[in-house]
Enzyme design. Sequence first.
Site, PDB file in Angstrom:
ATOM      1  N   LYS A 139       0.833  -1.205   0.000  1.00 23.59           N
ATOM      2  CA  LYS A 139       0.000   0.000   0.000  1.00 23.59           C
ATOM      3  C   LYS A 139       0.871   1.261   0.000  1.00 23.59           C
ATOM      4  CE  LYS A 139      -1.632   1.534   4.049  1.00 23.59           C
ATOM      5  NZ  LYS A 139      -1.394   2.955   4.392  1.00 23.59           N
ATOM      6  N   ASN A 140       1.896   1.259   0.876  1.00 20.44           N
ATOM      7  CA  ASN A 140       2.668   2.483   1.080  1.00 20.44           C
ATOM      8  C   ASN A 140       3.704   2.736   0.004  1.00 20.44           C
ATOM      9  OD1 ASN A 140       1.096   2.928   3.261  1.00 20.44           O
ATOM     10  ND2 ASN A 140       2.622   2.320   4.781  1.00 20.44           N
ATOM     11  N   CYS A 157      -4.553  12.226  13.172  1.00 19.66           N
ATOM     12  CA  CYS A 157      -5.163  10.887  13.137  1.00 19.66           C
ATOM     13  C   CYS A 157      -4.878  10.231  14.476  1.00 19.66           C
ATOM     14  CB  CYS A 157      -4.610  10.073  11.985  1.00 19.66           C
ATOM     15  SG  CYS A 157      -2.947   9.532  12.249  1.00 19.66           S
ATOM     16  N   ARG A 180       0.782  14.528  13.195  1.00 23.39           N
ATOM     17  CA  ARG A 180       1.396  14.201  11.911  1.00 23.39           C
ATOM     18  C   ARG A 180       1.553  15.437  11.045  1.00 23.39           C
ATOM     19  NH1 ARG A 180      -0.939   8.659   9.821  1.00 23.39           N
ATOM     20  NH2 ARG A 180       1.068   8.612   8.725  1.00 23.39           N
ATOM     21  N   ASP A 207       4.623   0.341  11.990  1.00 24.14           N
ATOM     22  CA  ASP A 207       3.378  -0.257  11.486  1.00 24.14           C
ATOM     23  C   ASP A 207       3.225  -1.712  11.896  1.00 24.14           C
ATOM     24  OD1 ASP A 207       3.430   1.509   8.276  1.00 24.14           O
ATOM     25  OD2 ASP A 207       2.990   2.143  10.326  1.00 24.14           O
ATOM     26  N   ARG A 247      -8.854  -0.007   5.075  1.00 26.90           N
ATOM     27  CA  ARG A 247      -8.036   1.027   4.441  1.00 26.90           C
ATOM     28  C   ARG A 247      -6.694   0.456   4.002  1.00 26.90           C
ATOM     29  NH1 ARG A 247      -6.790   6.139   7.585  1.00 26.90           N
ATOM     30  NH2 ARG A 247      -5.459   6.193   5.764  1.00 26.90           N
TER      31      ARG A 247
HETATM   32  C1  EPZ Z   1       4.339   6.746   6.411  1.00 29.34           C
HETATM   33  O1  EPZ Z   1       3.594   7.780   7.022  1.00 29.34           O
HETATM   34  C2  EPZ Z   1       3.395   5.556   6.307  1.00 29.34           C
HETATM   35  N1  EPZ Z   1       2.257   5.920   5.476  1.00 29.34           N
HETATM   36  C3  EPZ Z   1       2.908   5.166   7.694  1.00 29.34           C
HETATM   37  O2  EPZ Z   1       2.101   4.002   7.548  1.00 29.34           O
HETATM   38  C4  EPZ Z   1       4.125   4.820   8.551  1.00 29.34           C
HETATM   39  O3  EPZ Z   1       3.698   4.524   9.868  1.00 29.34           O
HETATM   40  C5  EPZ Z   1       5.090   6.006   8.581  1.00 29.34           C
HETATM   41  O4  EPZ Z   1       5.451   6.379   7.241  1.00 29.34           O
HETATM   42  C6  EPZ Z   1       6.367   5.691   9.338  1.00 29.34           C
HETATM   43  O5  EPZ Z   1       7.017   4.613   8.742  1.00 29.34           O
HETATM   44  C7  EPZ Z   1       2.414   5.930   4.138  1.00 29.34           C
HETATM   45  O6  EPZ Z   1       3.481   5.668   3.619  1.00 29.34           O
HETATM   46  C8  EPZ Z   1       1.202   6.263   3.329  1.00 29.34           C
HETATM   47  P1  EPZ Z   1       6.525   9.954   8.439  1.00 29.34           P
HETATM   48  P2  EPZ Z   1       4.207   9.277   7.045  1.00 29.34           P
HETATM   49  O7  EPZ Z   1       6.450  11.227   7.710  1.00 29.34           O
HETATM   50  O8  EPZ Z   1       5.048   9.476   5.872  1.00 29.34           O
HETATM   51  C9  EPZ Z   1       7.213  13.103  11.896  1.00 29.34           C
HETATM   52  C10 EPZ Z   1       0.195   2.684   7.817  1.00 29.34           C
HETATM   53  O9  EPZ Z   1      -0.267   2.144   8.826  1.00 29.34           O
HETATM   54  N2  EPZ Z   1       7.101  14.089  10.840  1.00 29.34           N
HETATM   55  O10 EPZ Z   1       7.586   8.975   8.083  1.00 29.34           O
HETATM   56  O11 EPZ Z   1       3.078  10.214   7.277  1.00 29.34           O
HETATM   57  C11 EPZ Z   1       5.912  12.344  12.126  1.00 29.34           C
HETATM   58  O12 EPZ Z   1       5.076  13.060  13.020  1.00 29.34           O
HETATM   59  C12 EPZ Z   1       0.713   4.098   7.881  1.00 29.34           C
HETATM   60  O13 EPZ Z   1       0.317   2.133   6.699  1.00 29.34           O
HETATM   61  C13 EPZ Z   1       7.382  15.425  11.124  1.00 29.34           C
HETATM   62  O14 EPZ Z   1       7.701  15.767  12.244  1.00 29.34           O
HETATM   63  O15 EPZ Z   1       5.120   9.219   8.333  1.00 29.34           O
HETATM   64  C14 EPZ Z   1       6.388  11.039  12.702  1.00 29.34           C
HETATM   65  O16 EPZ Z   1       6.617  11.188  14.082  1.00 29.34           O
HETATM   66  C15 EPZ Z   1       0.453   4.721   9.243  1.00 29.34           C
HETATM   67  N3  EPZ Z   1       7.287  16.348  10.125  1.00 29.34           N
HETATM   68  C16 EPZ Z   1       7.716  10.795  11.997  1.00 29.34           C
HETATM   69  O17 EPZ Z   1       8.124  12.079  11.497  1.00 29.34           O
HETATM   70  C17 EPZ Z   1       6.950  15.998   8.832  1.00 29.34           C
HETATM   71  O18 EPZ Z   1       6.899  16.888   7.954  1.00 29.34           O
HETATM   72  C18 EPZ Z   1       7.622   9.825  10.826  1.00 29.34           C
HETATM   73  O19 EPZ Z   1       6.557  10.269  10.014  1.00 29.34           O
HETATM   74  C19 EPZ Z   1       6.675  14.643   8.566  1.00 29.34           C
HETATM   75  C20 EPZ Z   1       6.768  13.710   9.573  1.00 29.34           C
END
Ligand code: EPZ
Length: 470
Positions: free
Chosen positions: A22-23, A117, A122, A308, A400
């Site tokens: 998915k991701n 969420c 996020r 995840d 989802r």
């Molecule tokens: C991706 O989300 C995945 N979703 C998530 O999977 C996964 O949990 C996550 O990466 C971490 O591996 C998709 O790929 C669609 P991040 P993403 O940006 O990109 C912080 C699932 O269950 N952050 O890597 O949104 C954030 O708050 C989903 O399939 C900032 O601070 O996650 C988090 O603490 C859930 N500023 C950390 O970084 C930003 O601009 C990692 O978030 C962006 C993120």
Amino acid sequence: MDMLVVQGGQPLRGRVTVGGAKNAALPIMAAAIAATGTTILRGVPDLVDVITLSHVLRSLGMTVERCGDGSLQLNAVDERPCLADYELVRRMRASVCVLGPLLSRRRRACVSLPGGCNIGHRPIDLHLKGLRALGAEITIERGYVFAHADRLRGADIYLGGSFGSTVTGTCNVLSAAVLAKGTTTISGAACEPEVVDLGDFLNAMGAKITGLGTPLLQIQGVSELNSVEYTVIPDRIEAATLLIAGAITRGELEVDNLRTSQLAAVIDILRGIGATIDIQGESACVSMSSAPVPIDVTALPYPGIPTDVQAQLTALLTLAQGISVVTDKVFPDRFMHLPEMMRMGANVRREGACGIISGVTHLSGACVMASDLRASAALLLASMAAKGESVIRRIYHLDRGYDHLERKLNSVGAQIRRVTDNADNLPTSLMLSLEDQASPVVDSSDMPPPPKYLLGRSTTRQATFDSSDH
Ligand code: EPZ
């Protein structure tokens, strides 16, 4: 709205196949905005997030069609739209992945901020930092990101944040940099396989990216990206979920179409918990005959234990012989599944970014509520291991991110029914009769009348209510 009714105690035995990631599929679908011609994607899973993003892309002038052979065909027939509306983005935050491709191809974008969420805060500050570094002018007004750039230009960007790298942030900046003028370096880039898959897809379209899978990416901008046929990698999170399903039910499960190199941390931790995992090429056979061994595990950016998979591991550890600690350094608040597991008899508590799990000898079936995608998978795993029946509500979260997961699990021995969420479909085993309600110190004749939804149910337990005739 549906719910799942699960009869626990069935060891899983047989073979299941992992679907597409998915991701990886989501950012790759979004990147098709930047392609000239028709993009054909294979291995895109049939799940709600893919359907939601398809709607977003159609609103952006793309045609998105699922063909008879299961492939997805995407084509930008109208490149004027640039608004990704709140009503769609709020359903799936990954819609924010359209930002980079819109900017690089159409030079402007208006994308709703994704909002929060259940797994925690996020933000997308790092996404915007990277796009601004490439020369985009970005403002935030009325809950929307307004961005435009006459021509993106290469830059040296550090994309690390206080929780490590950002997966979709790296995807957005990468998708913009490939059409920027000049060279871009992204340090602190996410190394997740899904980011690598996006980079491989962009390179297949003519981009020039090196360093994929490392924290330092180098991109030589090109003038155009040509559409290609591409197959998405298998879903390592679904693979991990299936491996844990085989372990928690004390079964013997063959999981096909996985990339063991992408699951090294998960396989290592499952072996540490006492599971036997035999690897044959792109298959892994998991079995477990005794109670899990307690462990101390921390979810980290790749190649660490994926956040995840944290909830699913927690489900397994509720049955360990001792106290385990599960820490999530990526989403420190990602513990909404703990209170629901307590309803099943788990002995768990949260301490900040940690879940403290004191193993119990068994879980018992209960009515529980899913709160997010991976929490719903974790509750399904726990209910399959529990004694008796469970009901899991709000499984739209599960839909989802998993392509009919219960079908796969039922094909190897699980007993899961998908039913409409209403009182008539609640299993009688989860109905409390007067006997259940009676306690040694209270005469059952003093008990309050049963809840209205129980009246008239033709069950032996209900007969108890009738015979007491109150
Ligand atoms: C991706 O989300 C995945 N979703 C998530 O999977 C996964 O949990 C996550 O990466 C971490 O591996 C998709 O790929 C669609 P991040 P993403 O940006 O990109 C912080 C699932 O269950 N952050 O890597 O949104 C954030 O708050 C989903 O399939 C900032 O601070 O996650 C988090 O603490 C859930 N500023 C950390 O970084 C930003 O601009 C990692 O978030 C962006 C993120």
